[in-house]
Motif scaffolding. Sequence first.
Motif: not given
Length: 521
Positions: A64-70, A99-104, A139-140, A146-154
């Motif tokens: 979901l984010s860059l943080g926590g991904r060393p 799976r960034f929620q903001n595809t940008d 790719k877009a 990928a982002a939607e999958y995280s939302r569905m998983l949530s």
Amino acid sequence: MDKFATAPAGPLGRPRIRAAQYLRMSTDRQIYSIDNQRDAIRNYANVMGYNIVATYEDPGRSGLSLGGRPGLQRLLEDVESRRADFETVVVYDVSRWGRFQNTDESASYEYRCQIAGVRIEFCAELFVNDGSIGSDVLKAIKRSMAAEYSRMLSNRVFAGQSRIVKLGFSGGGPAGYGFRRLLVDGSGNPKAMLHRNERKGLASDRVILVPGPKDEIATVRWMFNQFVTKGKTEAEIATALNARGLVTERGRPWTKACVGTVLASEKYIGNNVWNRISHKLLHNRVRNPPSAFVRADNVFKPLVSRALFNRAQAIKRARAYLIPDEHLLADLAKLLKERGKLSSPIIDAAPDCHSASIYWHRFGSLKAAYQLIGYDASANYRKLDIGNRLNQIRQQIIEDLMSDIRRVGGSALYEPRRKLMRVNGEFSVAIWIARCRTIVTGYPRWQFRNRGLVGPDVTVLIRMKRDHQTVRDFLIAPAHEAQSALGMLKADNGVRLDAFLFASLDPVVEMARRESISAIP
């Protein structure tokens, strides 16, 4: 392999292209295991004529984010610093990149690699990432999927958790005063009593709340009776409990807020209530309205009668709403005059003032209540800003230390959840930061929280100067020495602590260098 060595020949006798691989596995699907990704990338590299010379991994990390991904952070750092000796990075698919929620955001990290001369390839996708219109569109779409999958998983996780709560199992969190957490198997058979900070080990196991020690149960009933039949306030009850030497389930003195929590919790009449506060994906925590609560009634053994509980709630509502705004604000102004400042802990601890939650509900926020009595609360938020700034400084120091360790041939992996850095797979380092506080005598002090230091082999305390922006020095010590240190460090604590005082983190880097050298066969 030497950076300038001749690479083995690829297909048709052409030199093999030097490439890196990025591997990430979250806990949602086992099909994306690290080994499966590695095998797919190896097959892809053989076909394409690539020579995999570097590996970056983020096992068990959320996308979901860059943080926590060393691993991804180190990849970006190596590419942008031009230390990378490869031309391309091979990733299994778009979702493994993130799976960034903001595809940008996903696109920005890929773009940072591209402008540094390193391209990203996805070996399991049906399109070639060549910058063409078709590939960019696909790719877009994949990024959005990928982002939607995280939302569905949530949503699925929320639905599953709601079902567990409705079945009468605990939704998580501490048991509460007077209760204990009992671990049961899938059939409901008791297995063990869970102590504080202990968690279940099997996904099929469940946790239920059961009555705790008899003295705690008696205390809970005494609190309700004092509030309902004796007309005592939460503050008076807290004072009486502290006078008897009793503490909360966390081992802390009682406050009127703690008493109010007990008197308002439906678990004491056997009801299971969950989702009062939610924190989905990367959104901020929000207080939900009662209509959004997930509940199951009469699933725990009650500690007080429903009639007594309902009378307590009626009294709480009457006391809260019968008090005019002017009286609430007058009490708050009086407390400000006595203490010179205000905050939630100060308000909750004051025996002659209503709880902070009442002001929050009545005026919309504490800040709004402060404004009505003319109190400038900017200092409260300055402390929050300072805390955020110190966290950023600490994170930057961690990243710099990891870079220095890798520069001398070592390896470093930071685990955000445990707040530990693992060096060469041999020893762990805990890195903490302490702001400079000035006591009434004018001398500086640095608070050292020993309770957060269980587990590491080496402890590093970053001591800041008074400006909260400049590092003063580092205290580097074996964990057993740090755990026995004073809770509040002075500028000079004697020979025992001074022996471990350094101006930089070079000793940690040197330890990593020696460990890496000794590991070479």
